[in-house]
Design a protein around this motif. Structure first.
Motif, mmCIF file in Angstrom:
data_model
loop_
_atom_site.group_PDB
_atom_site.id
_atom_site.type_symbol
_atom_site.label_atom_id
_atom_site.label_comp_id
_atom_site.label_asym_id
_atom_site.label_seq_id
_atom_site.Cartn_x
_atom_site.Cartn_y
_atom_site.Cartn_z
ATOM 1 N N ASN A 224 1.046 -1.335 -0.148
ATOM 2 C CA ASN A 224 -0.087 -0.049 -0.190
ATOM 3 C C ASN A 224 0.738 1.125 -0.085
ATOM 4 O O ASN A 224 0.120 2.313 0.307
ATOM 5 N N HIS A 225 2.076 0.903 -0.247
ATOM 6 C CA HIS A 225 3.018 2.461 -0.319
ATOM 7 C C HIS A 225 2.596 3.408 -1.549
ATOM 8 O O HIS A 225 2.294 2.699 -2.591
ATOM 9 N N PRO A 226 2.679 4.627 -1.118
ATOM 10 C CA PRO A 226 2.082 5.497 -2.247
ATOM 11 C C PRO A 226 2.712 5.480 -3.450
ATOM 12 O O PRO A 226 2.101 5.410 -4.683
ATOM 13 N N ASP A 227 4.084 5.048 -3.337
ATOM 14 C CA ASP A 227 4.970 5.203 -4.873
ATOM 15 C C ASP A 227 4.689 3.964 -5.442
ATOM 16 O O ASP A 227 4.591 3.973 -6.699
ATOM 17 N N LEU A 228 4.616 2.786 -4.653
ATOM 18 C CA LEU A 228 3.981 1.503 -5.489
ATOM 19 C C LEU A 228 2.924 1.800 -6.195
ATOM 20 O O LEU A 228 2.445 1.106 -7.234
ATOM 21 N N VAL A 229 1.844 2.241 -5.385
ATOM 22 C CA VAL A 229 0.394 2.322 -5.852
ATOM 23 C C VAL A 229 0.628 3.344 -7.051
ATOM 24 O O VAL A 229 -0.220 3.061 -7.983
ATOM 25 N N ALA A 230 1.150 4.450 -7.196
ATOM 26 C CA ALA A 230 1.346 5.242 -8.234
ATOM 27 C C ALA A 230 1.993 4.600 -9.556
ATOM 28 O O ALA A 230 1.556 4.923 -10.621
ATOM 29 N N PHE A 231 2.940 3.887 -9.122
ATOM 30 C CA PHE A 231 3.672 3.109 -10.463
ATOM 31 C C PHE A 231 2.657 2.340 -10.988
ATOM 32 O O PHE A 231 2.663 2.144 -12.106
ATOM 33 N N LYS A 232 1.852 1.465 -10.262
ATOM 34 C CA LYS A 232 0.838 0.567 -10.634
ATOM 35 C C LYS A 232 -0.117 1.236 -11.466
ATOM 36 O O LYS A 232 -0.608 0.657 -12.809
ATOM 37 N N LYS A 233 -0.699 2.323 -11.208
ATOM 38 C CA LYS A 233 -1.511 3.111 -11.846
ATOM 39 C C LYS A 233 -1.133 3.669 -13.215
ATOM 40 O O LYS A 233 -1.676 3.565 -14.017
ATOM 41 N N LYS A 234 0.475 4.301 -13.377
ATOM 42 C CA LYS A 234 1.178 4.788 -14.335
ATOM 43 C C LYS A 234 1.019 3.485 -15.414
ATOM 44 O O LYS A 234 0.765 3.639 -16.497
ATOM 45 N N LEU A 235 1.429 2.492 -14.731
ATOM 46 C CA LEU A 235 1.749 1.145 -15.893
ATOM 47 C C LEU A 235 0.376 0.681 -16.389
ATOM 48 O O LEU A 235 0.263 0.513 -17.619
ATOM 49 N N LYS A 236 -0.908 0.845 -15.577
ATOM 50 C CA LYS A 236 -2.099 0.553 -16.247
ATOM 51 C C LYS A 236 -2.407 1.452 -17.185
ATOM 52 O O LYS A 236 -3.010 1.313 -18.124
ATOM 53 N N ALA A 237 -2.013 2.704 -17.106
ATOM 54 C CA ALA A 237 -2.603 3.972 -17.875
ATOM 55 C C ALA A 237 -1.723 3.850 -19.269
ATOM 56 O O ALA A 237 -2.235 4.080 -20.334
ATOM 57 N N GLU A 238 -0.453 3.399 -19.080
ATOM 58 C CA GLU A 238 0.309 3.316 -20.465
ATOM 59 C C GLU A 238 0.133 2.308 -21.138
ATOM 60 O O GLU A 238 -0.083 2.260 -22.514
ATOM 61 N N ASN A 239 -0.458 0.998 -20.715
ATOM 62 C CA ASN A 239 -0.637 -0.087 -21.332
ATOM 63 C C ASN A 239 -2.122 -0.278 -21.820
ATOM 64 O O ASN A 239 -2.391 -1.110 -22.744
ATOM 65 N N GLY A 240 -2.857 0.264 -21.044
ATOM 66 C CA GLY A 240 -4.456 0.136 -21.183
ATOM 67 C C GLY A 240 -4.783 -1.410 -20.838
ATOM 68 O O GLY A 240 -5.877 -1.703 -21.032
ATOM 69 N N LEU A 241 -3.955 -1.958 -19.917
ATOM 70 C CA LEU A 241 -4.492 -3.578 -19.595
ATOM 71 C C LEU A 241 -3.809 -3.686 -18.314
ATOM 72 O O LEU A 241 -3.319 -2.725 -17.558
ATOM 73 N N ASP A 242 -4.127 -4.933 -17.774
ATOM 74 C CA ASP A 242 -3.363 -5.202 -16.437
ATOM 75 C C ASP A 242 -2.143 -5.501 -16.576
ATOM 76 O O ASP A 242 -1.657 -6.689 -16.980
#
Length: 499
Positions: A224-242
């Protein structure tokens, strides 16, 4: 003949010191005391070796014939002029040839210079592109992606830092992008980088057993660390998938998910919504309209019924009305005994009511491939088991045989598995399609028989869990069966292995 000694052959050249010592007596002596060459008028002692034409090391006139006293000066002048003209022609030709050679050499050197400049430009551009690569950025992205993969694959922690770096961090670097060079980063080594991440609270590090290294193990990932959560959202936004599951490089594993089916009479008595009962709006296409419900969906059915009928009482309990009593608490007519009067509760705890509701559901299962939650197989009842049975060899209680059947239900070929196990554990193996004295097999099914006791090793091999067995043959396997479907049976006289 008959004498002994060393034969010496002396060779000299015209005009050298040895020649002067043995010069003919007929040669004239000049006024300076030197010896004069009568053919060319040159002195032997003034450096021209008797050839007057050898001057300043430039020209040598060949000796053609002796000089006669009657020969006029005009003839000599004409010969000198001709010789000079020839020499000038030769010099001019030589100069022109030298110019041509210099020109060709200049062209060649120019071409070579251009090629060298082109190569140097390419090397310079390559070096500039390498210098433009931000290795710190590559390291950070690979770090967060590896943490997400650890969480998705449910990798057991703690793990040594060296193992994490080699198998997780470096594996998370995209293969089609620039490679990570740890020495090109500002950290130079993985240790200082992990310490910085631990100080920021992204991970937790642990010491070695002897206490010498304080940060030898990766013990925990703070999901639940903010940096890890932000990276996960960024990764999903860039690829459009999981993208976490799609880029995860860990081995796929099979998991068994319990499903529930609402019996027809329960759905009719409680007047449950038909679409909800048939899972019409299920997340996965494989379950839509099949009636296979997850635990969450099944729990939502009874919760919605309680809210619809307003069965909550003031004390936090649930009132049991007639339909709920008939659907859950009343038994079938076959199990009903007329001699005994049955009493039914009027109110129960919510937890007890939900447990009773689930007990009335028909059971189903789904075989799911993880990561990705891809349903491979869905069916009623419990999942098929893979049976591993250990027994004594005939007449010898110290030697064992291990039998296995049911692997075909999970896509494993019997012949291939037999050969693989035989090579991994160095044991003899046989494939039986109709074993004598054993339960009958289904069509196109076989039973494998291995020499020795291999129940623990086979469990570790088939599940891909290397912690179950320390045998090297159980490591690096591609099998991914769920541990819950492995059924180990020890026949009479087989002691349990000590853990």
């Amino acid at each position: 003949i008959g004498t002994k000694g060393i034969g010496v052959r002396i060779i000299n050249c015209y005009g050298d010191d040895l020649w002067k010592l043995g010069k003919p007596k007929s040669l004239n002596q000049c006024e300076e005391g030197g010896t004069l060459n009568p053919l060319t008028g040159g002195m032997y002692d003034n450096g021209d070796y008797g050839n007057a034409g050898f001057k300043e090391g430039k020209y040598v006139y060949p000796i053609l014939k002796p000089l006669d006293e009657d020969e006029s000066d005009s003839d000599i002048d004409e010969d000198e002029d001709e010789a000079n003209n020839e020499d000038e022609n030769i010099c001019e030709e030589a100069v022109s040839e030298m110019k041509e050679m210099k020109l060709s050499e200049n062209v060649k050197s120019a071409i070579e210079q251009d090629s060298e400049n082109h190569v140097s430009e390419e090397k310079t551009s390559q070096l500039e592109s390498e210098q433009r690569v931000d290795h710190d950025d590559i390291l950070v992205n690979a770090f967060f992606l590896s943490l997400l993969q650890i969480l998705v694959n449910k990798t057991s922690l703690p793990i040594p830092v060296s193992t994490y770096y080699a198998k997780h961090l470096m594996a998370a670097v995209p293969p089609d992008g620039p490679k990570l060079d740890m020495k090109q980063t500002s950290y130079k080594k993985i240790g200082p980088f992990l310490l910085e991440m631990a100080s920021e609270g992204v991970i937790q590090l642990g010491a070695s057993k002897d206490g010498r290294e304080k940060h030898a193990f990766l013990c925990q990932v703070v999901k639940n660390h903010p940096d890890l959560v932000a990276f996960k959202k960024k990764l999903k936004a860039e690829n459009g998938l999981d993208a976490v599951t799609s880029t995860a490089k860990g081995k796929t594993k099979l998991a068994v998910v319990d499903l529930f089916i609402v019996p027809r009479h329960v759905a009719e008595i409680l007047q449950l919504d038909k679409d909800e009962v048939m899972a019409t709006n299920a997340k996965t296409e494989e379950r839509r309209g099949t009636g296979f419900l997850t635990k969450k969906e099944c729990n939502a059915l009874i919760e919605s019924y309680i809210d619809r009928e307003e069965l909550k009482d003031t004390k936090g309990r649930v009132l049991v009305n007639g339909p709920l009593c008939d659907a859950i608490y009343r038994g079938s007519k076959k199990n009903k005994t007329s001699a005994e009067a049955q009493e039914y509760p009027t109110s129960v705890k919510r937890k007890d009511l939900i447990e009773m509701f689930f007990s009335k559901m028909d059971k189903g299962h789904a075989l799911v491939e993880m990561p990705g939650s891809i349903i491979v197989k869905i069916g009623r009842g419990p999942p098929p088991s893979v049976d591993i049975e250990v027994e004594n060899r005939q007449g010898n209680k110290k030697k064992f045989l291990t039998r296995i059947r049911g692997m075909e239900e999970y896509g494993l070929d019997g012949e291939s598995l037999s050969n693989d196990v035989s090579h991994r554990f160095a044991c003899s193996a046989s494939v039986e399609s109709n074993p004598v004295g054993r339960p009958a097999l289904k069509k196109n099914r076989v039973e494998l028989v291995f020499q020795g006791r291999l129940d623990v090793e086979l469990t570790a091999l088939l599940t891909g869990d290397e912690k179950i067995s320390t045998h090297g043959g159980a490591k690096n396997a591609d099998y991914n069966l769920p541990k819950s479907v492995i059924n180990v049976v020890l026949r009479k006289g087989i002691p349990a292995k000590k853990k």
